[in-house]
Write an enzyme that holds these catalytic residues in place. Structure first.
Site, PDB file in Angstrom:
ATOM      1  N   GLN A 124       0.813  -1.209   0.000  1.00 12.76           N
ATOM      2  CA  GLN A 124       0.000   0.000   0.000  1.00 12.76           C
ATOM      3  C   GLN A 124       0.851   1.265   0.000  1.00 12.76           C
ATOM      4  OE1 GLN A 124      -2.667  -2.229   3.245  1.00 12.76           O
ATOM      5  NE2 GLN A 124      -3.296  -0.107   3.018  1.00 12.76           N
ATOM      6  N   PHE A 181      -5.986  -4.010   3.647  1.00 13.82           N
ATOM      7  CA  PHE A 181      -6.634  -3.676   4.923  1.00 13.82           C
ATOM      8  C   PHE A 181      -5.682  -3.027   5.919  1.00 13.82           C
ATOM      9  CE2 PHE A 181      -8.660  -7.745   3.448  1.00 13.82           C
ATOM     10  CZ  PHE A 181      -9.782  -7.155   2.884  1.00 13.82           C
ATOM     11  N   ARG A 218      -4.974   8.305  16.573  1.00 18.77           N
ATOM     12  CA  ARG A 218      -6.307   8.265  15.958  1.00 18.77           C
ATOM     13  C   ARG A 218      -7.329   7.693  16.937  1.00 18.77           C
ATOM     14  NH1 ARG A 218      -8.984   8.728  10.837  1.00 18.77           N
ATOM     15  NH2 ARG A 218      -7.088   9.582   9.928  1.00 18.77           N
ATOM     16  N   ARG A 229      -7.660  -1.459   8.947  1.00 21.12           N
ATOM     17  CA  ARG A 229      -8.833  -0.677   8.557  1.00 21.12           C
ATOM     18  C   ARG A 229      -9.468   0.055   9.750  1.00 21.12           C
ATOM     19  NH1 ARG A 229     -13.165  -3.586   4.576  1.00 21.12           N
ATOM     20  NH2 ARG A 229     -14.045  -1.717   3.607  1.00 21.12           N
ATOM     21  N   GLU A 257     -12.696   3.016   5.190  1.00 23.99           N
ATOM     22  CA  GLU A 257     -12.656   2.631   6.596  1.00 23.99           C
ATOM     23  C   GLU A 257     -13.948   2.874   7.382  1.00 23.99           C
ATOM     24  OE1 GLU A 257      -8.193   3.295   8.125  1.00 23.99           O
ATOM     25  OE2 GLU A 257      -9.035   5.013   7.058  1.00 23.99           O
TER      26      GLU A 257
END
Length: 772
Positions: A205, A236, A318, A350, A724
């Site tokens: 990714q 993911f 996060r 994710r 997500e």
């Protein structure tokens, strides 16, 4: 769509995935499907058999002597930096003397065949000095073992809020991790080229990060390494940073031997040696009023980061930015512990920490509702952020919520799915059913879109218009099945007014578009779509100016229309392909590089204050479940999902993402259980021992719809990210299971259900003393 079809309004149409036919026919080429050049070698890693200790003696003589073996490397053979950590340099490509988890790479082999390489690694003779491993968060906290220092913050007058609150509650919960279980495992194919250079095909990714880390491992510079990825069989988050180790090993072996080297992990090795979603545990105290409105919250949360930092810093950031979910928190005291354990280093997955933050606040509000004897949905609604920016609109991290559609979206879903009537019917059912109990929950989602690390919020694209009017696009995003390439083709075709088939995507390659950001944070279309659009508009501006020269007409560039394969400006009209050829002959540039950076965002990683997100994506799910109180088994009977994708670029793809994200989240919270032996060996390391949802686990009634809501911010075509956010819709499944468990317990008794809610976990929650 045939070549002759008029592509009017390609954006917003539910076109099939651009590789759908290739996928279902088996003709989509993944790295392991590509022809192998003569002399290709195959690599395999040698893994440690202890979780913590030191290597006393490593005898690889039998490995080197095995038929077909061409190269064996240890940490001493790495020419550059022995690190594959994306942020901190604490993650060795190959362990030196120190072993930090069961399954850590201690050497690697390249052989003529994959079987020969895998057989050879089993011949190593290793003697260890074994130390006692730290395997869980409680042990890490007791030992003060951290990958990053603990973080604490306070917003508002917490002590005063608790002192004046009519009600207070305490609770705790444990939340497990999750295996990515991508269909295509980790794979890299390194091909040496002339003049000390290397081309790497990598299922990743983050091609640019692979380029940088491979260059560092080889002691090279970035321009000597190019990384290419056409498609992945799923990612993911598991191929953001975790693809680096295998890319580096393949590259080192390739340079060492001068031969192409393919590193494809066996599924068991992949599950043992790669990181997972961070498991969390929580302890909290809440203060609230008679309506259930939160007045104050004290929360300590610990995450299992594994042996190295990897992406644990931004993941936990996060989490901090999502403990509010859709709810205003007036006074918050938070402590975040980033635990270092002797397990594989956990990583992006994710939602990237967001689900773990939302999980705890939903439990807190559910406990409050049970304590007050109120409908949990009423308590959730009482805690929503204000619809219009006001006193209850600022998040704990200082961002003002200006686009709050959660109340309206939840109201629409509650009406559509008959929530109130079904809750009453479930209460009647439970009153006469001693063994089977049902539960229902409706939970919202508010998920921030952008990378917390501001510098990643940028993208580049390269658009080529050929003289026959066809278009080739390159950009920095990677395709892992989510449909990014399809949406970019739609955006570009729409800009030029061309049929979908006239636009093709080149594979993502660092030699075409440099300095790319990871395809993560749900931002692939937002960033790369805008960059591609920028490149298209630069080309269109030149073509519009050229029309004036070509036609001797006064042409307003703003009024030139590109549609139906034609370019029109007043009385002027010409097929796009003819105009492209004419422009080429007039030496007009027919290619351009586009760039985009997300506006308005800023975030201080030290204070955790700022505007980390460009906008929020919203959604809600209502789920109904049943449990068997004798066996602990559960089933999701019905799910109604309403999700905010803004003005959708491709509704078919977006609905697929909502469905897939929800089911993956459901697996995380119900059946996907990671289990390590006391010596640190992961036992859930194969499909036979790790249970992901299957088609039989889908709800019998499964209603999915997109919410009509154009993005308030200037995103690409006013769409919203949809990779997500739908994952967290599955929190409604877990809250419905808590509701069903509560129906089987004595009135007023708190529910202590840990996740995943396996039959064993449900039985523990139902058994007096077991869950206290």
């Amino acid at each position: 769509m045939s070549h002759a079809e008029t592509p009017a309004g390609l954006v917003g149409r539910p076109l099939p995935h651009e590789s759908a036919r290739l996928h279902v026919s088996g003709r989509a080429s993944y790295i392991d499907d590509l022809p192998e050049p003569a002399g290709t070698l195959h690599a395999a890693p040698g893994l440690s058999s202890i979780a913590r200790g030191r290597i006393r003696r490593l005898d690889l003589s039998a490995v080197r002597a095995h038929p077909g073996v061409r190269c064996v490397i240890t940490a001493a053979d790495i020419p550059g930096e022995n690190n594959c950590g994306p942020i901190l340099h604490d993650d060795p490509i190959i362990a030196g003397d120190e072993i930090q988890f069961h399954g850590q790479v201690i050497f690697a082999v390249a052989a003529d065949t994959r079987d020969a390489a895998r057989q050879a690694v089993r011949l190593a003779k290793v003697e260890y000095d074994v130390a006692t491993p730290i395997l869980d968060m409680d042990a890490a906290i007791a030992a003060e073992s951290w990958v990053l220092p603990p973080f604490a913050m306070q917003r508002g007058e917490v002590d005063a809020a608790f002192a004046g609150a009519p009600h207070r509650l305490a609770g705790r919960a444990v939340l497990g991790g999750q295996e990515h279980f991508y269909l295509e495992g980790q794979i890299s194919f390194a091909q040496p080229r002339d003049d000390d250079s290397l081309h790497l095909l990598c299922s990743t990714q983050h091609p640019t990060e692979m380029q940088q880390l491979v260059a560092h491992a080889l002691g090279w510079r970035s321009h000597q390494v190019s990384v290419e990825c056409r498609r992945m069989g799923g990612g993911f988050g598991g191929k953001e940073s975790q693809s680096a180790q295998w890319a580096c090993l393949a590259a080192i072996l390739a340079v060492n031997t001068g031969k192409p080297v393919k590193m494809r992990l066996d599924r068991d090795d992949d599950m043992v040696a790669t990181g997972k979603r961070h498991g969390f545990q929580y302890a909290w105290e809440s203060a609230f009023d008679d309506r259930g409105r939160l007045l104050g919250l004290k929360l300590e949360m610990a995450s299992n980061c594994g042996f190295s930092a990897d992406l644990s810093g931004p993941v936990n950031d996060r989490t901090i930015c999502h403990i509010d979910n859709a709810y205003y928190l007036d006074a918050l005291a938070l402590k975040s512990l980033r635990c270092k354990t002797n397990t594989v280093s956990n990583t992006a997955f994710r939602g990237f920490g967001g689900p773990q933050g939302m999980f705890v606040i939903e439990n807190v509000l559910d406990d409050i509702a049970r304590h007050l004897g109120r409908d949990p949905l009423a308590v959730r609604r009482a805690n929503f952020y204000d619809v219009e920016p006001g006193a209850r609109s600022t998040t704990p991290y200082g961002m003002v919520v200006t686009d709050n559609v959660a109340p309206a979206l939840v109201a629409e879903l509650a009406a559509d799915c008959d929530y109130a009537a079904r809750r009453a019917a479930i209460a009647e059912f439970n009153a006469t059913s001693p063994v089977l109990k049902r539960g229902i929950a409706l939970t919202p989602v508010k998920f921030g879109i952008s990378f917390n690390a501001t510098h990643y919020n940028q993208a580049g694209a390269l658009v080529h218009v050929y003289t026959d009017g066809t278009v080739l696009v390159s950009h920095g995003g990677t395709e892992m099945g989510q449909g990014l390439y399809t949406k970019i083709r739609q955006i570009v075709a729409d800009e030029f007014g061309l049929p979908f088939a006239d636009v093709r995507l080149a594979s993502t390659d660092t030699s075409r578009v440099a300095n790319t950001s990871a395809t993560a944070a749900s931002s692939g279309t937002d960033l790369n779509g805008k960059a591609a659009q920028n490149a298209c508009r630069n080309i269109k501006a030149r073509l519009a100016a050229f029309i004036g020269e070509l036609s001797t007409l006064t042409v307003d560039p703003e009024k030139v229309e590109f549609s139906g394969g034609q370019v029109r400006a007043g009385a002027f009209a010409m097929p796009f392909g003819e105009l492209a050829m004419a422009a080429y002959r007039a030496r007009i540039q027919l290619w351009d590089a586009g760039f985009y950076k997300t506006p308005k965002i800023h975030f201080d990683p030290v204070s955790k204050l700022g505007r980390p997100f460009f906008y929020f994506a919203y959604g809600a799910a209502c789920c109904e479940v049943a449990i068997d109180t004798l066996t602990g088994e559960s089933r999701v009977l019905r799910a109604d999902l309403l999700h905010d994708a803004g003005r959708s670029i491709n509704p078919a793809l977006d609905i697929g993402q909502v469905e897939g994200g929800f089911i993956q989240g459901m697996g995380w919270l119900t059946s996907e259980e990671l289990w390590w032996r006391p010596d640190g060996k992961l036992m859930s390391h194969a499909p036979s021992t790790y249970k992901i949802p299957t088609a039989s686990d889908l709800p019998a009634i499964f209603n999915v719809r997109l919410y009509a809501n154009a993005n308030a911010e200037d995103s690409i075509h006013r769409s919203k990210a949809v990779g997500e956010p739908p994952f967290m819709l599955a929190l409604a499944v877990f809250q419905a299971l808590r509701d069903a468990v509560g129906a089987a317990l004595p009135a007023g008794r708190p529910v202590r259900l840990d996740a995943p809610a396996t039959p064993e976990a449900i039985l523990r929650a139902l058994t007096p003393g077991e869950s206290a």
